[in-house]
Design a protein around this motif. Structure first.
Motif, PDB file in Angstrom:
ATOM      1  N   PHE A  49       0.862  -1.177   0.000  1.00 33.19           N
ATOM      2  CA  PHE A  49       0.000   0.000   0.000  1.00 33.19           C
ATOM      3  C   PHE A  49       0.904   1.234   0.000  1.00 33.19           C
ATOM      4  O   PHE A  49       2.041   1.175   0.456  1.00 33.19           O
ATOM      5  N   ASP A  51       0.588   3.571   2.040  1.00 35.45           N
ATOM      6  CA  ASP A  51       0.763   3.927   3.458  1.00 35.45           C
ATOM      7  C   ASP A  51       2.104   3.436   4.006  1.00 35.45           C
ATOM      8  O   ASP A  51       2.553   3.885   5.054  1.00 35.45           O
ATOM      9  N   LYS A  75       4.873   1.445  -7.386  1.00 35.21           N
ATOM     10  CA  LYS A  75       3.606   0.830  -7.782  1.00 35.21           C
ATOM     11  C   LYS A  75       2.553   1.928  -7.780  1.00 35.21           C
ATOM     12  O   LYS A  75       2.242   2.489  -6.725  1.00 35.21           O
ATOM     13  N   ALA A  77      -0.586   1.509  -9.063  1.00 39.55           N
ATOM     14  CA  ALA A  77      -1.957   0.961  -9.071  1.00 39.55           C
ATOM     15  C   ALA A  77      -1.879  -0.560  -9.102  1.00 39.55           C
ATOM     16  O   ALA A  77      -0.808  -1.141  -9.248  1.00 39.55           O
ATOM     17  N   VAL A  78      -3.019  -1.177  -8.983  1.00 43.12           N
ATOM     18  CA  VAL A  78      -3.154  -2.576  -9.402  1.00 43.12           C
ATOM     19  C   VAL A  78      -3.884  -2.528 -10.753  1.00 43.12           C
ATOM     20  O   VAL A  78      -4.881  -1.807 -10.911  1.00 43.12           O
ATOM     21  N   HIS A  92      -6.817   0.252 -10.510  1.00 42.50           N
ATOM     22  CA  HIS A  92      -7.206   0.740  -9.178  1.00 42.50           C
ATOM     23  C   HIS A  92      -5.998   1.546  -8.701  1.00 42.50           C
ATOM     24  O   HIS A  92      -5.018   0.948  -8.242  1.00 42.50           O
ATOM     25  N   PRO A  93      -6.022   2.871  -8.849  1.00 40.55           N
ATOM     26  CA  PRO A  93      -4.820   3.675  -8.615  1.00 40.55           C
ATOM     27  C   PRO A  93      -4.725   4.260  -7.209  1.00 40.55           C
ATOM     28  O   PRO A  93      -5.689   4.192  -6.434  1.00 40.55           O
ATOM     29  N   GLN A 163      -5.674   8.266   7.188  1.00 41.37           N
ATOM     30  CA  GLN A 163      -6.720   7.778   6.284  1.00 41.37           C
ATOM     31  C   GLN A 163      -7.681   8.883   5.830  1.00 41.37           C
ATOM     32  O   GLN A 163      -8.215   9.609   6.657  1.00 41.37           O
ATOM     33  N   GLN A 167      -4.092  11.507  -0.560  1.00 40.88           N
ATOM     34  CA  GLN A 167      -3.727  10.226  -1.157  1.00 40.88           C
ATOM     35  C   GLN A 167      -2.359  10.353  -1.808  1.00 40.88           C
ATOM     36  O   GLN A 167      -2.185  11.051  -2.789  1.00 40.88           O
ATOM     37  N   GLY A 455      -8.190   0.426   5.795  1.00 45.82           N
ATOM     38  CA  GLY A 455      -7.139   0.856   4.875  1.00 45.82           C
ATOM     39  C   GLY A 455      -7.606   1.273   3.503  1.00 45.82           C
ATOM     40  O   GLY A 455      -6.829   1.864   2.747  1.00 45.82           O
ATOM     41  N   LEU A 456      -8.866   0.963   3.140  1.00 46.84           N
ATOM     42  CA  LEU A 456      -9.307   1.248   1.775  1.00 46.84           C
ATOM     43  C   LEU A 456     -10.362   2.334   1.760  1.00 46.84           C
ATOM     44  O   LEU A 456     -11.389   2.231   2.435  1.00 46.84           O
TER      45      LEU A 456
HETATM   46  N1  LIG Z   1      -4.587   3.468   2.381  1.00 45.56           N
HETATM   47  C1  LIG Z   1      -4.576   3.676   0.949  1.00 45.56           C
HETATM   48  C2  LIG Z   1      -5.369   2.547   0.295  1.00 45.56           C
HETATM   49  C3  LIG Z   1      -5.385   2.630  -1.177  1.00 45.56           C
HETATM   50  C4  LIG Z   1      -5.809   3.689  -1.918  1.00 45.56           C
HETATM   51  N2  LIG Z   1      -5.659   3.353  -3.241  1.00 45.56           N
HETATM   52  C5  LIG Z   1      -5.133   2.141  -3.352  1.00 45.56           C
HETATM   53  C6  LIG Z   1      -4.763   1.412  -4.463  1.00 45.56           C
HETATM   54  C7  LIG Z   1      -4.221   0.164  -4.240  1.00 45.56           C
HETATM   55 CL1  LIG Z   1      -3.718  -0.749  -5.606  1.00 45.56          CL
HETATM   56  C8  LIG Z   1      -4.042  -0.353  -2.972  1.00 45.56           C
HETATM   57  C9  LIG Z   1      -4.404   0.385  -1.861  1.00 45.56           C
HETATM   58  C10 LIG Z   1      -4.946   1.633  -2.059  1.00 45.56           C
HETATM   59  C11 LIG Z   1      -3.134   3.681   0.477  1.00 45.56           C
HETATM   60  O1  LIG Z   1      -2.324   2.880   0.973  1.00 45.56           O
HETATM   61  O2  LIG Z   1      -2.855   4.469  -0.427  1.00 45.56           O
END
Ligand SMILES: N[C@H](Cc1c[nH]c2cc(Cl)ccc12)C(=O)O
Ligand SMILES: Cc1cc2nc3c(=O)[nH]c(=O)nc-3n(C[C@H](O)[C@H](O)[C@H](O)COP(=O)(O)OP(=O)(O)OC[C@H]3O[C@@H](n4cnc5c(N)ncnc54)[C@H](O)[C@@H]3O)c2cc1C
Length: 516
Positions: A49, A51, A75, A77-78, A92-93, A163, A167, A455-456
């Motif tokens: 992550f 974080d 990284k 994104a996924v 998923h960025p 949180q 971002q 976390g999300l």
């Molecule tokens: N706590 C956020 C969680 C998060 C926000 N966007 C993404 C994308 C992916 Cl691939 C994983 C986690 C998160 C962070 O760690 O940014």
């Protein structure tokens, strides 16, 4: 005062715990880490992550200190490939969701999206990744200035305090074994006692508390607090203290993996700055580009695929460069310990709990657990409230991520194999079923996602719903009564910013060769 901790296990969890506690308590805490020289670490776990930067900041480490030593990359994104249908992908960025007139831009996209790619229309990062670019310029400056080191008003916060505030635009991918090695040096240099030996027995007093661990050749190791970082085996918590394990397998069937570490000429290949999850007939394959190799593996359900078939599929997917690489087959224990802190034993890492690495949450779980342990550190009289607060936070994080992962499968449009058809009929948590009914009429927000910190952010849920394509979504009715000019302007601004960045940012590979 508690001032003597014994950590059993020297994988990513053990050394992240040792280094963080030493950074937190310095010489006021004696820390011993014992790890077997015969039992290997799980050997995978390479994407994170964003974080995780709070972890390195807490240790006083800059990217230039540790990234080159761990062959690390960024990284952004996924990237989910072939989850909707073959040939389709979305991201998923790590990028905050924009809003227009009080509605998320994705809501406006459902009403009047410029193209069929929500991720490229609503996020800048999708195009940056498609172009294989770095989020930092060659001089190290970051594309979004507010995050310049030191200028980040989030400095010093824990990740759960952070949180939802801002971002950060990227996370890391690194060689797990090299990170453990780097943190070993960091820890031992700061006074952590490192023993390589097998723990043969765990000694309990008449209350069932741990008094010591007996090793093969270094006698008994005693302490106040015992931290179980022994991986899936849960030697202290699940075996010695017999704390039950709560399986998630009824809703997340993937229980196996086969991994390859494939050396590659990354200059020729180029570095796509993301983790890729490519859907397969009975699971999905991860691809994680590092500076000198690619980490890849097939996560699958053994009820649908044998280890041999999984390995064959993986080798076929990777191609000839996998020919001489040894496969690492792993059985995964999916779920969590009922409580991760029992009496004077705290489990961190796989011993505490695990879900398949679809969103790279294993190391996030470790980092969260360590932060919570410091926040709820036991008092000298072992007031049970510290333990209860800890167990509640850790259980919620895992239960929340579990729901988020189940959503990926429920929402995936793919139905071309029995494995994928079963994802639509399999039991899902009641709470998730209720949430999905709400999201069909209103995109996720902080009121409708899993209510405890996990976390999300809500926009992560939006990406999964919009990308997977299997759940019919509608824009908020109010948008039909408002003009969309402001939203169109926002889409145009994103397009222009994307255009400008793709013209000036360096290739990810070129940026990392500058760092080395
Ligand atoms: N706590 C956020 C969680 C998060 C926000 N966007 C993404 C994308 C992916 Cl691939 C994983 C986690 C998160 C962070 O760690 O940014
Ligand atoms: C297939 C797969 C892919 C993954 N991908 C990701 C990812 O992309 N991102 C992510 O964040 N996480 C990922 N994870 C999770 C990540 O690998 C783990 O969270 C991380 O490696 C922590 O593992 P650990 O330290 O808890 O356990 P392990 O790595 O298993 O370490 C256990 C340690 O305990 C020691 N030990 C065991 N028994 C004894 C004994 N009797 N005496 C002494 N020492 C002992 C071992 O020697 C070892 O040092 C993945 C996991 C799997 C299975």
């Amino acid at each position: 005062m508690l001032n003597n901790a014994v950590i059993v296990g020297g994988g990513t969890a053990g050394w992240m715990t040792a280094s963080y506690l030493k950074a937190a308590f310095g010489d006021r805490m004696d820390i011993t880490l014992v790890e077997s020289g015969n039992i290997g670490a799980v050997g995978v776990g390479e994407a994170t992550f964003s974080d995780i930067r709070h972890f390195f900041e807490f240790l006083g480490l800059k990217e230039k200190d540790w990234m080159p030593a761990c062959n690390a990359t960024y990284k952004l994104a996924v990237r989910f490939e072939n989850w909707r249908e073959k040939g389709h992908y979305f991201y998923h960025p790590f990028e905050q969701m924009r809003s227009v007139n009080g509605f998320p831009l994705t809501d406006w996209w459902l009403k009047q999206g410029p193209t069929d790619r929500f991720d490229k229309d609503c996020f800048v990062m999708a195009s940056v990744i498609d172009a294989g670019l770095s989020p930092r310029h060659l001089d190290g400056t970051l594309i979004d200035q507010p995050f310049d080191e030191g200028a980040d008003e989030m400095q010093g916060l824990t990740m759960s305090e952070h949180q939802g505030k801002t971002q950060f635009p990227y996370a890391y991918q690194f060689e797990a074994a090299l990170l453990a090695k780097y943190l070993t040096t960091y820890s031992v240099e700061r006074g952590v006692k490192h023993i390589v030996d097998d723990v043969r027995e765990v000694s309990l007093d008449d209350r069932g508390w741990i008094t010591g661990v007996r090793t093969g050749e270094h006698g008994d190791l005693t302490g106040d607090l015992f931290i179980d970082c022994t991986g899936f085996r849960g030697l202290l918590l699940n075996q010695a203290l017999e704390e039950p394990f709560v399986s998630y397998q009824d809703t997340l069937p993937n229980d196996s993996a086969v991994a390859l570490q494939v050396p590659m000429d990354m200059e020729r290949r180029g570095i796509l700055p993301c983790t890729t999850a490519t859907a397969q007939d009975a699971g999905w394959i991860w691809t994680i580009p590092l500076t000198g190799r690619v980490g890849t593996g097939y996560v699958y359900a053994k009820d649908y695929l044998s280890p041999e078939e999984a390995e064959r599929t993986l080798r076929e997917f990777v191609g000839p460069s996998a020919a001489d690489v040894e496969a690492n087959h792993i059985r995964m224990r999916i779920g969590r310990s009922r409580n991760s802190w029992v009496k004077n034993c705290v489990a961190i890492g796989l011993s505490s709990g695990f879900v398949e690495p679809l969103e790279s949450t294993g190391i996030f779980f470790i980092h969260h657990a360590i932060e919570q342990l410091v926040k709820n550190f036991p008092s000298a009289d072992w007031n049970s409230m510290h333990r209860d607060l800890y167990n509640s936070a850790v259980s919620h994080v895992m239960d929340g991520v579990r729901e988020f992962l189940v959503l990926h499968y429920v929402a995936a449009k793919r139905n071309d194999t029995q494995y994928w058809r079963d994802t639509k009929t399999r039991k899902i948590p009641d709470s998730l079923a209720e949430r999905i009914e709400k999201w069909k009429v209103q995109l996720p927000d902080s009121e409708t996602v899993y209510p405890y910190y996990h976390g999300l952010p809500p926009y992560s849920y939006m990406c999964v719903l919009l990308g997977m394509g299997g759940i019919d979504l509608k824009p908020s009715p109010a948008l039909a009564l408002t003009d969309g000019v402001a939203a169109q302007l926002e889409f145009e601004q994103i397009r222009k910013k994307t255009q400008r960045l793709t013209e000036v940012l360096p290739k990810a590979y070129d940026y990392f060769t500058r760092l080395r």
